[in-house]
Design a protein around this motif. Structure first.
Motif, PDB file in Angstrom:
ATOM      1  N   PHE A 369       0.865  -1.179   0.000  1.00 35.88           N
ATOM      2  CA  PHE A 369       0.000   0.000   0.000  1.00 35.88           C
ATOM      3  C   PHE A 369       0.898   1.225   0.000  1.00 35.88           C
ATOM      4  N   GLU A 370       0.645   2.120  -0.947  1.00 35.17           N
ATOM      5  CA  GLU A 370       1.381   3.380  -1.004  1.00 35.17           C
ATOM      6  C   GLU A 370       0.377   4.517  -1.143  1.00 35.17           C
ATOM      7  N   TYR A 371       0.233   5.271  -0.054  1.00 30.45           N
ATOM      8  CA  TYR A 371      -0.717   6.386  -0.028  1.00 30.45           C
ATOM      9  C   TYR A 371       0.057   7.696  -0.013  1.00 30.45           C
ATOM     10  N   LYS A 372      -0.125   8.482  -1.072  1.00 25.59           N
ATOM     11  CA  LYS A 372       0.519   9.792  -1.114  1.00 25.59           C
ATOM     12  C   LYS A 372      -0.413  10.884  -1.620  1.00 25.59           C
ATOM     13  N   TRP A 373      -1.621  10.490  -2.036  1.00 29.31           N
ATOM     14  CA  TRP A 373      -2.648  11.467  -2.419  1.00 29.31           C
ATOM     15  C   TRP A 373      -3.841  11.272  -1.500  1.00 29.31           C
ATOM     16  N   TRP A 374      -4.356  12.394  -0.970  1.00 30.71           N
ATOM     17  CA  TRP A 374      -5.354  12.325   0.094  1.00 30.71           C
ATOM     18  C   TRP A 374      -6.582  13.149  -0.289  1.00 30.71           C
ATOM     19  N   ASN A 375      -7.357  12.570  -1.193  1.00 32.02           N
ATOM     20  CA  ASN A 375      -8.632  13.201  -1.512  1.00 32.02           C
ATOM     21  C   ASN A 375      -9.744  12.643  -0.622  1.00 32.02           C
ATOM     22  N   THR A 376      -9.702  11.369  -0.391  1.00 35.21           N
ATOM     23  CA  THR A 376     -10.600  10.716   0.561  1.00 35.21           C
ATOM     24  C   THR A 376      -9.776   9.771   1.428  1.00 35.21           C
ATOM     25  N   LEU A 377     -10.317   9.440   2.577  1.00 33.11           N
ATOM     26  CA  LEU A 377      -9.619   8.517   3.465  1.00 33.11           C
ATOM     27  C   LEU A 377      -9.722   7.104   2.902  1.00 33.11           C
ATOM     28  N   PRO A 378      -8.602   6.362   2.771  1.00 29.97           N
ATOM     29  CA  PRO A 378      -8.658   4.993   2.247  1.00 29.97           C
ATOM     30  C   PRO A 378      -9.610   4.134   3.074  1.00 29.97           C
ATOM     31  N   THR A 379     -10.141   3.115   2.440  1.00 29.60           N
ATOM     32  CA  THR A 379     -11.154   2.270   3.091  1.00 29.60           C
ATOM     33  C   THR A 379     -10.584   1.488   4.274  1.00 29.60           C
ATOM     34  N   ASN A 380      -9.290   1.232   4.296  1.00 30.35           N
ATOM     35  CA  ASN A 380      -8.709   0.489   5.417  1.00 30.35           C
ATOM     36  C   ASN A 380      -8.130   1.406   6.488  1.00 30.35           C
ATOM     37  N   MET A 381      -8.542   2.670   6.463  1.00 29.84           N
ATOM     38  CA  MET A 381      -8.132   3.622   7.480  1.00 29.84           C
ATOM     39  C   MET A 381      -9.364   4.248   8.112  1.00 29.84           C
ATOM     40  N   GLU A 382      -9.246   4.620   9.377  1.00 25.17           N
ATOM     41  CA  GLU A 382     -10.324   5.299  10.087  1.00 25.17           C
ATOM     42  C   GLU A 382      -9.720   6.314  11.042  1.00 25.17           C
ATOM     43  N   THR A 383     -10.543   7.285  11.433  1.00 23.77           N
ATOM     44  CA  THR A 383     -10.068   8.347  12.311  1.00 23.77           C
ATOM     45  C   THR A 383     -11.128   8.661  13.348  1.00 23.77           C
ATOM     46  N   THR A 384     -10.672   9.061  14.529  1.00 21.20           N
ATOM     47  CA  THR A 384     -11.574   9.422  15.616  1.00 21.20           C
ATOM     48  C   THR A 384     -10.828  10.334  16.569  1.00 21.20           C
ATOM     49  N   VAL A 385     -11.511  10.702  17.660  1.00 24.83           N
ATOM     50  CA  VAL A 385     -10.931  11.579  18.681  1.00 24.83           C
ATOM     51  C   VAL A 385     -11.123  10.911  20.036  1.00 24.83           C
ATOM     52  N   LEU A 386     -10.040  10.861  20.810  1.00 24.22           N
ATOM     53  CA  LEU A 386     -10.087  10.318  22.162  1.00 24.22           C
ATOM     54  C   LEU A 386      -9.894  11.468  23.135  1.00 24.22           C
ATOM     55  N   SER A 387     -10.839  11.607  24.065  1.00 27.26           N
ATOM     56  CA  SER A 387     -10.757  12.704  25.021  1.00 27.26           C
ATOM     57  C   SER A 387      -9.545  12.540  25.908  1.00 27.26           C
ATOM     58  N   GLY A 388      -8.806  13.615  26.085  1.00 27.74           N
ATOM     59  CA  GLY A 388      -7.668  13.587  26.984  1.00 27.74           C
ATOM     60  C   GLY A 388      -8.042  13.804  28.430  1.00 27.74           C
ATOM     61  N   ILE A 389      -9.338  14.044  28.684  1.00 33.22           N
ATOM     62  CA  ILE A 389      -9.820  14.270  30.050  1.00 33.22           C
ATOM     63  C   ILE A 389     -10.416  13.001  30.638  1.00 33.22           C
ATOM     64  N   PHE A 391     -10.948  10.133  28.577  1.00 32.72           N
ATOM     65  CA  PHE A 391     -10.530   9.023  27.722  1.00 32.72           C
ATOM     66  C   PHE A 391     -11.735   8.287  27.116  1.00 32.72           C
ATOM     67  N   GLU A 392     -12.700   9.049  26.693  1.00 34.84           N
ATOM     68  CA  GLU A 392     -13.831   8.515  25.949  1.00 34.84           C
ATOM     69  C   GLU A 392     -13.653   8.848  24.478  1.00 34.84           C
ATOM     70  N   TYR A 393     -14.043   7.889  23.631  1.00 35.13           N
ATOM     71  CA  TYR A 393     -14.009   8.151  22.197  1.00 35.13           C
ATOM     72  C   TYR A 393     -15.209   8.996  21.811  1.00 35.13           C
ATOM     73  N   LYS A 394     -14.946   9.984  21.007  1.00 36.74           N
ATOM     74  CA  LYS A 394     -15.997  10.892  20.576  1.00 36.74           C
ATOM     75  C   LYS A 394     -16.313  10.645  19.107  1.00 36.74           C
ATOM     76  N   GLY A 395     -17.537  10.880  18.745  1.00 39.62           N
ATOM     77  CA  GLY A 395     -17.934  10.703  17.351  1.00 39.62           C
ATOM     78  C   GLY A 395     -17.481  11.865  16.498  1.00 39.62           C
ATOM     79  N   MET A 396     -16.172  12.053  16.427  1.00 43.99           N
ATOM     80  CA  MET A 396     -15.608  13.178  15.709  1.00 43.99           C
ATOM     81  C   MET A 396     -14.516  12.695  14.775  1.00 43.99           C
ATOM     82  N   THR A 397     -14.190  13.525  13.807  1.00 42.47           N
ATOM     83  CA  THR A 397     -13.118  13.249  12.864  1.00 42.47           C
ATOM     84  C   THR A 397     -11.830  13.864  13.382  1.00 42.47           C
ATOM     85  N   GLY A 398     -10.817  13.012  13.579  1.00 39.27           N
ATOM     86  CA  GLY A 398      -9.561  13.500  14.136  1.00 39.27           C
ATOM     87  C   GLY A 398      -8.579  13.990  13.092  1.00 39.27           C
ATOM     88  N   TRP A 399      -8.630  13.427  11.864  1.00 44.00           N
ATOM     89  CA  TRP A 399      -7.718  13.802  10.798  1.00 44.00           C
ATOM     90  C   TRP A 399      -8.534  14.133   9.548  1.00 44.00           C
TER      91      TRP A 399
END
Length: 961
Positions: A369-389, A391-399
């Protein structure tokens, strides 16, 4: 043990359990006072809502409580609302809501405001409050102290009304409280600690029994009365420990530690705050997916949750979205469909991001796998946000994607973790790689990244295997320029790669540093199962009925690009596993090493030779082939925690198999039996682990953690101080004094860190020391007690008799004894000092038969005497014989002379018969024997005749003829 933790109510049990009777007494007193004063004073008015507030009573065994009204100032009003059934003790409001005590329901904050929070407090200590436990134990940890443990049963924390007091004897007393927080919070308390002869510590453990690393457990003595202490708590189960141990000196009684006013609060408050004005830090930009025309739109979005207001003065507005730009090309290995989406090329083909091309004959696709163009997030990747207070996962986009890179979006707060995860189902390494049992590399991941930070941001890279917990591999702090990082994968399993970015570690529920970002430009994973190819590589050809097809070369064979055939690497070379093309792929081994059977690594078989102009020195380090361990001096963290660096070394031999093992036994209790942890142990030539001694951990055995490989590859063995860019400075150790140079083993590790861009290196100096028996002694540099002065280059000195050259004929000499009783002995001894080990043995003593000096003296004297006698006899014999010859010769000469000169005839010229020759022989003079011999030999005329003196018959003078 403490009872299970309890969910928090609006007020703490420790207070309200004692407060309820007081409250009832207060109400009773208020009612009585009202009756007494009815006729004597002014009539009290009915209480207004502004003159009282509501509180909850303590929770009972069923989890219920009551809501009661409490006046702000008792005795000023009457007719308070009656107590009513309260909410359940586990009840709490969500973020953005507050608890309206009047109707006991959660209501949303008004526009422009937000809220959350609850708490508990213990301020009365007439008895041990519910939920607390006081334990005691003997400070000794071994089994022999089991009998004395019983003497500590009464050494506990004792409630004393306004506070609770510790023990004062040499036992360990522990006060515990377990609490379950629905959100992260804080515990604070006051303490009085006047006596340093008592060790006082406070710490918090989470669900995994791990102490809170953010706060010091060792409390400082108080100098000016009571001190305040506060510690952050994580969401979930928390166990609080107050622990004391006294050490009496000269029978002195220690002063106890006192603790009071223990309060546990969660983040937030019961009131709402004004929403701040929106800034450019409250939104971010992203791209839409490509449309049918191959274009994408630039979109601006508010960061969630949106807590800012656009209507306040100075607030920024969300920029307009919709600007269209051309879509970037597809990533390598993908092709663009008619509707401008990217799809993977089928196996056997490759692409640079446009059209798929079938691999030419004699080649195969290099899948990955070689990813160097980022128009959409690849299907085998996911992103989220973990609270630093909490430590709950939030339904947000981290990247968010941004054409040529992907970057971190704005979180709910600056200490949130922005998570990006890539999952790979498995790997498909070449067959030659799988045949190499020592080279663990099955694939590698390389990514190019950059961080831009104004405060203490951190970027974590973590790896998880088979859905197990991610293990941090590398961390970058602060701003880092655009750079590349490579991680070698050593296990063929489903693997997840995670990037986590935190803008600040401070617990701040705000967004001040959204301009601090992490960017990833490209990610490249090799040998991926079901991956795609960006190029095709040459392969070995195998003949078949339908032509030729690709096949794998045997281990240690390279591929000839022209013919597609496999050829073995030359001796003393190893093959580049990922570039097996052409003879140039065979890399020479370093000095003092040779290749293994499959040409995958260079190793030393514990044999080494050193040549000098006069001699060849041979070494055999087989006696040093077993693993050895070495512990550095004690070190201490900033909080006083004692630990050691523990090293394990394996020098040589074993066909290049690395024998040193360093483990992490901290996770033993958390990993199910039969499973192995991802980083439970590592194997290397040299490895290091951190050892925490048992007196610190409380266990009978020390804790080993953080294993690190210091040497994965042997570079070479030589007496030179520098090899392949690695230097072993001689001044790090005491100088050698025997005139034999140290033999140095040079190693490199595969781990590349941000501080060690070339990986770690290790040198082991093997020094001849005849006085140190096998295995000898290991030492660290005197100026660098941890084995390294820079954290990247490690150095060791191994002194042993087995490090000396092998013994040879030049190392001994012969001693020949005198001849005693006809026997002579030859003995062989080592030269002193003996500077060799092993090798040849001393020859056995040799015994020979000999003659003594008395015998030879007698023989000499006898021989000399015989020779003298023989010479004397011979001399006499020849002298006598010479006289006769001389006389006869003289007569003949005289006769011949007379005849020639006509001299008068002599009366007689010959010896007549019967005459005595000697009667008429007359000599001219008396001469010695030596003189006569001289005359005989010297008086010869030039014509060959002798000159003999004769006497005339007339008695005249002598004549020489």
């Amino acid at each position: 043990m403490a009872e299970p933790g309890h969910r928090l109510s609006a007020r703490g049990r420790g207070t309200t359990e004692r407060r309820t009777p007081r409250l009832l007494r207060l109400l009773f007193w208020a009612g009585t006072a009202f009756q007494v004063t009815q006729g004597t004073g002014p009539e009290l008015h009915a209480c207004k809502e502004s003159e009282y507030h509501y509180e909850y009573t303590a929770c009972d065994s069923t989890g219920s409580r009551w809501r009661v009204a409490v006046p702000h100032t008792p005795g000023l009003c009457t007719s308070l609302p009656d107590p009513v059934k309260g909410t359940e003790c586990s009840f709490s409001c969500n973020a953005g809501e507050f608890l309206d005590m009047k109707d006991q329901s959660c209501k949303p904050c008004a526009e422009g405001r937000y809220s959350l929070g609850t708490g508990i407090r213990f301020d009365e200590w007439d008895e041990l409050p519910h939920g607390f436990a006081s334990l005691s134990a003997n400070m000794e940890l071994d089994d022999s102290a089991a009998e004395s443990t019983g003497n500590c049963t009464s050494s506990k924390w004792v409630p004393q009304g306004d506070y609770i007091a510790s023990n004062t004897d040499e036992c360990t007393a522990t006060l515990m409280y377990a609490v379950n927080l629905k959100q992260s919070g804080t515990v604070n308390f006051e303490y009085y600690y006047p006596d340093s002869s008592i060790i006082f510590e406070f710490f918090v453990q989470n669900d995994q029994c791990q102490p809170n690393a953010d706060d010091s457990r060792w409390m400082k003595t108080t100098e000016k009365g009571w001190e305040f202490h506060s510690v952050e708590l994580n969401r979930g189960n928390n166990v609080l420990y107050w622990r004391t141990t006294a050490f009496s000196v000269w029978s002195k009684v220690s002063k106890p530690v006192l603790v009071r006013n223990i309060a546990i609060t969660e983040k937030g408050s019961s009131s709402c705050s004004v929403r701040p004005a929106c800034t450019d830090k409250d939104y971010f930009c992203t791209h839409t997916a490509c449309d049918a025309n191959g274009q994408t739109q630039l979109m601006y979005k508010w960061a969630k949750p949106k807590i800012c207001s656009e209507d306040l003065e100075g607030a920024v507005k969300l920029p307009a979205s919709g600007e269209k730009t051309s879509c970037p090309p597809c990533n390598p290995g993908f092709f663009k469909t008619s509707n401008s989406t990217c799809q993977p090329c089928p196996y056997g083909s490759y692409s640079n991001g446009s059209d798929c091309t079938h691999c030419p004959a004699g080649t195969e696709p290099a899948v990955g796998f070689e990813y160097k163009w980022w128009n959409t997030l690849p299907t085998n990747m996911e992103t989220t946000v973990l609270s630093g207070i909490n430590f709950e996962y939030k339904g947000m986009t981290g990247w968010e994607v941004a054409s040529d890179h992907i970057y971190t979006a704005a979180g709910a707060s600056d200490n949130d973790f922005m998570i990006l995860t890539l999952v790979v189902p498995g790997f498909r390494p070449p067959q030659s790689v799988m045949a190499d049992t020592e080279n663990k590399e099955v694939a590698r991941i390389t990514f190019v990244f950059e961080t831009v930070c104004s405060v203490n941001c951190e970027l974590y890279f973590m790896v998880g295997v088979n859905s197990r917990t991610n293990t941090p591999v590398e961390t970058w702090k602060g701003s880092k320029g655009k750079q590349s990082y490579t991680y070698i994968i050593e296990e063929n399993a489903t693997t997840s790669f995670t990037w986590a970015f935190q803008r600040t570690t401070f617990h701040e529920a705000s967004r001040k540093y959204t301009n601090d970002v992490a960017k990833i430009y490209s990610i490249n994973v090799t040998n991926v199962m079901n991956g795609v190819a960006s190029y095709c590589r040459p392969c070995a050809l195998e003949a078949s009925d339908v032509g030729s097809s690709c096949t794998s070369c045997p281990a240690g064979y390279y591929i000839d690009r022209d013919s597609g055939t496999c050829h073995s690497c030359p001796p003393n070379t190893i093959l580049k596993a990922h570039q097996p093309y052409g003879v140039q792929a065979c890399v020479p081994c370093g000095p003092g090493t040779k290749n293994n059977k499959i040409h995958s690594l260079c190793y030393n078989d514990c044999i080494f030779s050193r040549n000098t102009p006069t001699r060849t020195f041979n070494y055999n380090f087989s006696a040093l082939a077993n693993t050895v361990t070495l512990a550095g001096g004690p070190s201490f963290t900033s909080k006083g925690l004692k630990y050691f660096h523990h090293f394990t070394l394996s020098l040589c031999g074993n066909q290049g198999r690395k024998m040193s093992v360093c483990t992490d036994n901290v996770t033993d209790l958390r990993i199910p039996e039969g499973e192995s942890g991802f980083s439970k142990s590592i194997t290397a030539y040299v490895c290091q682990a951190v050892i925490i001694p048992p007196e610190v951990t409380g266990y009978k055995a020390g804790v080993s953690s953080q294993p690190v490989s210091l040497a994965d590859r042997l570079i070479g063995v030589t007496t030179n101080m520098t090899l392949d860019g690695i230097t072993s400075p001689a001044e790090l150790f005491h100088p050698e004094s025997l005139g034999i140079p140290d033999v140095i083993f040079f190693y490199r590790s595969n781990d590349v860190t941000q501080s060690c861009s070339s990986g770690r290196s290790t040198t082991i100096r093997v020094r001849c020391s005849p006085q140190k028996t096998v295995p000898g002694s290991l030492s660290l540099p005197g100026t660098c007690s941890d084995g390294t002065c820079d954290g990247c280059n490690f150095h060791f000195l191994w002194e042993s008799a087995a490090a000396c050259p092998l013994c040879s004929v030049a190392d001994y000499h012969a001693i020949v004894s005198s001849c005693v009783a006809g026997i002579q002995k030859t003995t062989y001894v080592w030269r002193e000092p003996k500077l060799c080990f092993g090798g040849i043995s001393l020859p056995e003593q040799r015994v020979t038969i000999c003659k003594t000096i008395d015998f030879w003296l007698k023989v000499g004297i006898s021989a000399g005497t015989c020779t003298a006698i023989l010479l004397t006899v011979l001399t006499c014999y020849f002298w006598k014989k010479n006289q006769k010859l001389e006389y006869k010769y003289s007569k003949l000469v005289m006769n011949a002379t007379l005849k020639d000169c006509d001299l008068p005839a002599a009366d007689s010229c010959a010896i007549m018969e019967g005459e005595d020759v000697e009667d008429d022989l007359i000599f001219t003079s008396k001469k010695s024997l030596f003189g006569k011999i001289k005359s005989f030999t010297s008086k010869r005329t030039p014509d060959g005749f002798d000159s003999v003196p004769l006497k005339t018959s007339s008695g005249g003078p002598d004549m020489d003829l």
